[in-house]
Design a protein around this motif. Structure first.
Motif, mmCIF file in Angstrom:
data_model
loop_
_atom_site.group_PDB
_atom_site.id
_atom_site.type_symbol
_atom_site.label_atom_id
_atom_site.label_comp_id
_atom_site.label_asym_id
_atom_site.label_seq_id
_atom_site.Cartn_x
_atom_site.Cartn_y
_atom_site.Cartn_z
ATOM 1 N N THR A 42 -19.499 141.709 41.191
ATOM 2 C CA THR A 42 -20.333 140.750 41.933
ATOM 3 C C THR A 42 -21.653 140.580 41.203
ATOM 4 O O THR A 42 -21.983 141.363 40.308
ATOM 5 C CB THR A 42 -20.647 141.268 43.350
ATOM 6 O OG1 THR A 42 -21.543 142.375 43.229
ATOM 7 C CG2 THR A 42 -19.406 141.676 44.102
ATOM 8 N N GLU A 71 -19.086 139.698 49.389
ATOM 9 C CA GLU A 71 -18.131 140.774 49.742
ATOM 10 C C GLU A 71 -18.068 140.950 51.255
ATOM 11 O O GLU A 71 -17.100 141.470 51.788
ATOM 12 C CB GLU A 71 -18.564 142.103 49.106
ATOM 13 C CG GLU A 71 -18.461 142.141 47.592
ATOM 14 C CD GLU A 71 -17.106 142.580 47.068
ATOM 15 O OE1 GLU A 71 -16.159 142.709 47.859
ATOM 16 O OE2 GLU A 71 -17.014 142.789 45.839
ATOM 17 N N ILE A 117 -19.098 151.706 44.739
ATOM 18 C CA ILE A 117 -19.855 150.607 44.134
ATOM 19 C C ILE A 117 -20.742 151.209 43.043
ATOM 20 O O ILE A 117 -21.495 152.161 43.286
ATOM 21 C CB ILE A 117 -20.723 149.871 45.175
ATOM 22 C CG1 ILE A 117 -19.844 149.316 46.301
ATOM 23 C CG2 ILE A 117 -21.514 148.737 44.517
ATOM 24 C CD1 ILE A 117 -20.623 148.700 47.456
HETATM 25 P P1 FAD Z 1 -25.274 142.001 55.886
HETATM 26 O O1 FAD Z 1 -26.369 141.424 56.582
HETATM 27 O O2 FAD Z 1 -24.703 141.298 54.762
HETATM 28 O O3 FAD Z 1 -25.617 143.474 55.428
HETATM 29 C C1 FAD Z 1 -25.996 144.514 56.301
HETATM 30 C C2 FAD Z 1 -27.227 145.205 55.769
HETATM 31 O O4 FAD Z 1 -27.018 145.533 54.417
HETATM 32 C C3 FAD Z 1 -28.481 144.314 55.829
HETATM 33 O O5 FAD Z 1 -29.141 144.460 57.037
HETATM 34 C C4 FAD Z 1 -29.280 144.850 54.675
HETATM 35 O O6 FAD Z 1 -29.994 146.020 55.065
HETATM 36 C C5 FAD Z 1 -28.205 145.321 53.657
HETATM 37 N N1 FAD Z 1 -27.994 144.240 52.648
HETATM 38 C C6 FAD Z 1 -26.990 143.372 52.654
HETATM 39 N N2 FAD Z 1 -27.057 142.616 51.548
HETATM 40 C C7 FAD Z 1 -28.133 143.040 50.861
HETATM 41 C C8 FAD Z 1 -28.731 142.672 49.640
HETATM 42 N N3 FAD Z 1 -28.231 141.716 48.884
HETATM 43 N N4 FAD Z 1 -29.814 143.368 49.212
HETATM 44 C C9 FAD Z 1 -30.339 144.350 49.960
HETATM 45 N N5 FAD Z 1 -29.807 144.776 51.127
HETATM 46 C C10 FAD Z 1 -28.725 144.105 51.574
HETATM 47 N N6 FAD Z 1 -18.623 145.230 52.461
HETATM 48 C C11 FAD Z 1 -17.485 145.304 53.148
HETATM 49 O O7 FAD Z 1 -17.475 145.273 54.403
HETATM 50 N N7 FAD Z 1 -16.309 145.561 52.512
HETATM 51 C C12 FAD Z 1 -16.223 145.643 51.157
HETATM 52 O O8 FAD Z 1 -15.154 145.854 50.583
HETATM 53 C C13 FAD Z 1 -17.419 145.521 50.430
HETATM 54 N N8 FAD Z 1 -17.420 145.597 49.060
HETATM 55 C C14 FAD Z 1 -18.585 145.459 48.393
HETATM 56 C C15 FAD Z 1 -18.567 145.493 46.993
HETATM 57 C C16 FAD Z 1 -19.730 145.350 46.278
HETATM 58 C C17 FAD Z 1 -19.665 145.415 44.770
HETATM 59 C C18 FAD Z 1 -20.959 145.164 46.940
HETATM 60 C C19 FAD Z 1 -22.220 145.045 46.153
HETATM 61 C C20 FAD Z 1 -21.002 145.090 48.323
HETATM 62 C C21 FAD Z 1 -19.842 145.232 49.073
HETATM 63 N N9 FAD Z 1 -19.813 145.207 50.462
HETATM 64 C C22 FAD Z 1 -18.637 145.325 51.129
HETATM 65 C C23 FAD Z 1 -21.076 145.064 51.216
HETATM 66 C C24 FAD Z 1 -21.316 143.643 51.683
HETATM 67 O O9 FAD Z 1 -21.964 142.954 50.643
HETATM 68 C C25 FAD Z 1 -22.095 143.568 52.961
HETATM 69 O O10 FAD Z 1 -23.344 144.187 52.795
HETATM 70 C C26 FAD Z 1 -21.391 144.181 54.151
HETATM 71 O O11 FAD Z 1 -20.102 143.669 54.207
HETATM 72 C C27 FAD Z 1 -22.112 143.865 55.457
HETATM 73 O O12 FAD Z 1 -22.101 142.515 55.647
HETATM 74 P P2 FAD Z 1 -22.715 141.825 56.966
HETATM 75 O O13 FAD Z 1 -22.562 140.405 56.848
HETATM 76 O O14 FAD Z 1 -22.102 142.522 58.160
HETATM 77 O O15 FAD Z 1 -24.183 142.269 56.961
#
Ligand code: FAD
Length: 514
Positions: A42, A71, A117
């Motif tokens: 990503t 993701e 990750i």
């Molecule tokens: P979001 O609001 O997206 O995230 C929840 C919290 O995470 C936020 O309140 C914040 O504190 C933190 N956050 C989110 N994005 C960021 C950012 N860009 N910078 C700083 N803090 C941040 N999630 C999965 O559920 N399943 C997966 O398989 C998965 N694989 C991933 C693989 C990679 C390489 C990465 C980098 C992330 C992955 N994630 C995965 C995490 C995903 O990106 C989300 O953070 C997560 O799914 C929660 O999403 P949300 O919409 O519920 O909440």
């Protein structure tokens, strides 16, 4: 060739520190493409730029459907927010994160993803990308949970069991126990299993090791747990040995086994006490009947003995008169005397016939220690009433063959004599010692009392019928020791009365072991 930068568990490795720098980048691409792990790359905002075929198979999304999406499209909202926050806090510090997330596939079905990750850091030290690698561990988790649930169920069943259960390792350390066992620790002190095992080893001898190696174990072995000053407890113990495969990495290809012993301990003290009470009551009843018969024998024999003397005198008188020269008056007198004599002898015969015979008790194996202990129990009320301190010193005795009731009568007579002697003495010391001893050919029972003792000249006389040293007015006509001697002789044994070392009387009975 492009430089590749790697992160270790603890941080950035830096350029040129790749494990295989000579491998072309294409090989890395193909390796990722063909990996059995779901791999995605990503941008710094977690937007998917690349995913391999395994990722597409696991998530259900085709490559063109998911590229460009975050993701978070995979996130299923039961995963606590704190988990994501921790994940991001870690990777933002350029540290790899590893954990479990509940993911949702394209078709809406969920799976448990074990995800790592790794931040990809560029030459300027900035995180340019993230590498995500995950695998579906739903089934592994299900099996783990199943094992855990079964373990919990087994533990609650074991805990609820009304017997103490304990598992010991090869060094006999407790590795698992249940509530009942913990209760036993509270009652008996630390590690009752060790004490019980020592007793079981002594009891089973070589059978203990045989039970282990045959795999058959042992069941229902009764063990006595006696600690000074505490009530004697009885336990029925069963032991099984269980083999366990060693779970260490070393033993993966070369299986090693560990052996555990499962010891099940059932408290049977109450049952034993009940059995003992029944046995002592039965003994009491048998001895009471014996005493009744013996009393009758003594009374009738006494009466016959007493009557015999005047009759003998009468017979002598008849003979004297018959020898007188003038016969007529003598004839009439003799006739009436003879008549009296005949009817008197008839009475004596009738009395003799009334003397009950000794019942013919069968000979069987007798545990003298058990019998003596039962007698002590039987006599406890008298011992307590007289404030007598009893010293009971049993030795390991073989079983002897004998008539149990007769032997019980014998030792009861000796013990009662000792109690009577102590009762009659005014001494402060009120002690009775009962001891057994074994010899290859004999077993010996010693009854010692702190009473006045027996004068030397009476040592043999006391065994004569109707001889008594006890005060007049008592209902004891002195048949006890003569009857006791009869029993001892009937068993091929010896009995003697001597002085005890501290005064008092010592009765010593030796009975043959065969
Ligand atoms: P979001 O609001 O997206 O995230 C929840 C919290 O995470 C936020 O309140 C914040 O504190 C933190 N956050 C989110 N994005 C960021 C950012 N860009 N910078 C700083 N803090 C941040 N999630 C999965 O559920 N399943 C997966 O398989 C998965 N694989 C991933 C693989 C990679 C390489 C990465 C980098 C992330 C992955 N994630 C995965 C995490 C995903 O990106 C989300 O953070 C997560 O799914 C929660 O999403 P949300 O919409 O519920 O909440």
């Amino acid at each position: 060739m492009k430089k590749v930068h790697f992160m270790s568990e603890t941080g950035y490795l830096g350029p040129g520190r790749a494990p295989a720098p000579d491998i072309p980048a294409e090989v890395f691409r193909l390796a990722v493409e063909q990996a059995a792990l779901a791999i995605s790359i990503t941008d710094a905002k977690a937007r998917i730029l690349y995913c391999n075929p395994t990722f597409q198979r696991v998530t259900g999304y085709a490559g063109d459907e998911i590229l460009g999406q975050n993701e978070s499209v995979l996130s299923y909202k039961v995963t606590p927010m704190l988990v994501y926050e921790t994940l991001w806090a870690q990777i933002l510090r350029q540290r790899p994160w590893n954990g479990l997330l509940v993911n949702r596939r394209k078709d809406g079905s969920r799976y448990l993803a074990e995800l790592t990750i790794t931040p990809v850091v560029d030459a300027a030290g900035k995180t340019s990308h993230y590498l995500g690698m995950h695998r579906d561990v739903t089934e592994v988790h299900r099996l783990e949970r199943q094992v855990q649930n079964q373990k919990t169920q087994i533990e609650s069943v074991v805990d609820a069991a009304p017997v103490a259960i304990v598992m010991l390792d090869e060094r006999e350390r407790v590795v698992l126990d249940n509530q009942e066992y913990k209760k036993l620790i509270g009652e008996l002190g630390p590690e009752p299993a060790a004490t019980l095992l020592a007793a079981l080893r002594a009891d089973l001898g070589e059978l203990f090791e045989r039970a282990r190696y045959s795999g058959r174990g042992f069941a229902g072995r009764e063990v006595r747990h006696a600690v000074d000053g505490r009530k004697t407890r009885w336990f029925a113990c069963s032991g099984t040995w269980i083999d366990e495969q060693d779970g260490s990495a070393d033993a993966f290809y070369e299986p090693a086994r560990r052996q555990y012993m499962l010891l099940v301990i059932q408290d049977i003290t109450a049952l034993k006490e009940q059995q003992e009470a029944i046995r002592v009551n039965a003994l009491r009843a048998v001895l009471a009947e014996q005493e009744r018969i013996q009393g009758l024998r003594e009374t009738l024999s006494g009466a016959i003995f007493q009557l015999q003397t005047p009759f003998n005198m009468l017979a002598a008188a008849v003979r004297m008169i018959e020898r007188q020269p003038d016969g007529t008056m003598a004839e009439a007198f003799t006739a009436s005397l003879e008549e009296a004599l005949v009817s008197g002898n008839r009475t004596l015969d009738t009395l003799r016939a009334c003397v009950p015979s000794q019942s013919d008790e069968t000979i069987g194996p007798v545990d003298l220690n058990a019998l003596l202990k039962d007698l002590l129990r039987l006599l406890t009320p008298r011992l307590l009433a007289d404030g007598i301190t009893v010293t009971w010193q049993p030795a390991d005795l073989p079983l002897i063959s004998g008539r149990p009731t007769r032997l019980a009568t014998l030792f009861k007579a000796l013990l009662e004599n000792a109690i009577d002697a102590i009762h009659e003495s005014r001494e402060d010391r009120r002690e009775l010692r009962l001891a057994t001893q074994a010899d290859p050919d004999w077993v010996e029972v010693v009854v010692e009392d702190s009473g006045p003792g027996i004068p030397e000249e009476w040592r043999y006389k006391v065994f004569e019928p109707f001889f008594t040293t006890k005060g007049a007015g008592r209902q004891h006509i002195g048949m006890g020791l003569s009857a006791a001697q009869e029993v001892v002789i009937g068993h091929g044994g010896l009995i003697e009365l001597t002085s005890a070392p501290d005064g008092g009387c010592r009765a010593r009975v030796q009975l043959p072991t065969t």
